[in-house]
Design an enzyme around this catalytic site. Sequence first.
Site, short mmCIF file in Angstrom:
data_model
loop_
_atom_site.label_atom_id
_atom_site.label_comp_id
_atom_site.label_asym_id
_atom_site.label_seq_id
_atom_site.Cartn_x
_atom_site.Cartn_y
_atom_site.Cartn_z
N CYS A 84 0.82 -1.21 0.00
CA CYS A 84 0.00 0.00 0.00
C CYS A 84 0.86 1.27 0.00
O CYS A 84 1.42 1.60 -1.04
CB CYS A 84 -0.98 -0.06 1.16
N HIS A 177 -3.40 -5.44 1.95
CA HIS A 177 -2.71 -5.65 3.24
C HIS A 177 -2.80 -7.09 3.73
O HIS A 177 -3.63 -7.37 4.61
CB HIS A 177 -3.35 -4.77 4.31
N GLU A 179 -0.96 -8.48 5.77
CA GLU A 179 -0.53 -8.53 7.18
C GLU A 179 -1.71 -8.36 8.14
O GLU A 179 -1.58 -8.60 9.32
CB GLU A 179 0.57 -7.48 7.45
N1 GLN Z 1 -3.53 6.28 1.04
C1 GLN Z 1 -2.31 5.99 1.73
C2 GLN Z 1 -1.14 6.78 1.16
O1 GLN Z 1 -1.30 7.49 0.25
C3 GLN Z 1 -1.99 4.51 1.68
C4 GLN Z 1 -2.98 3.75 2.49
C5 GLN Z 1 -2.41 2.53 3.14
O2 GLN Z 1 -1.21 2.32 3.19
N2 GLN Z 1 -3.30 1.74 3.69
O3 GLN Z 1 -0.06 6.67 1.63
#
Ligand code: GLN
Length: 195
Positions: A84, A177, A179
């Site tokens: 992410c 995710h 995790e």
């Molecule tokens: N929207 C977040 C960002 O721009 C990422 C979201 C996440 O890691 N769950 O960093």
Amino acid sequence: MANKRMKIAILALQGSFAEHEKIMQRLGHETFEVRQASDWDKQKDGLIIPGGESTVMLKLLHELNLFEPIKKDIENGLPVYGTCAGLIILSKEVEDAKSPYDRFATMNISTCRNAYGRQMGSFAAIAPMKGIAEPVPMTFIRAPYIDKVGEGVEVLAEVDGHIVAARQGNQLVTAFHPELGEDTRIHELFASMLK
Ligand code: GLN
């Protein structure tokens, strides 16, 4: 056959780093947290960049003088897994990046940040993933997706026509995710990339 015990650095500036540590430890690997420049000197077989807020993580990476040494090691082949926000930080191009700081930009992908809108970005899906036998449950939280991949990048999974997992040599990224769930197969896939 038991896997070799690896030593995995977990970037622990912000976000869901503790969950990655638990999974890697459950798989029999050793982990340590990277919070300051001196932590990076330790021997390691790989690095995990967790989910969280990429703008905050980037600011801290630069302020704590962690940015250059980590980038250099990734460029030199250190295996890295970004989830992410970690995916965003590794992306060569980012739409709506909203950070004045450079990213590692080591992965030849173009990413839409907060791609589903701030509310819609949180959802669950189950989809097939290359290299994993059965479909994978995927949790998305204000997630990005990859909208273009360049040379050397293998697409590993797509959800609703958007790329949500990819690999380029030593670099693995997921927009979701693993995790946060019980499924350890993505972490096992990453462990298999460690030497
Ligand atoms: N929207 C977040 C960002 O721009 C990422 C979201 C996440 O890691 N769950 O960093």
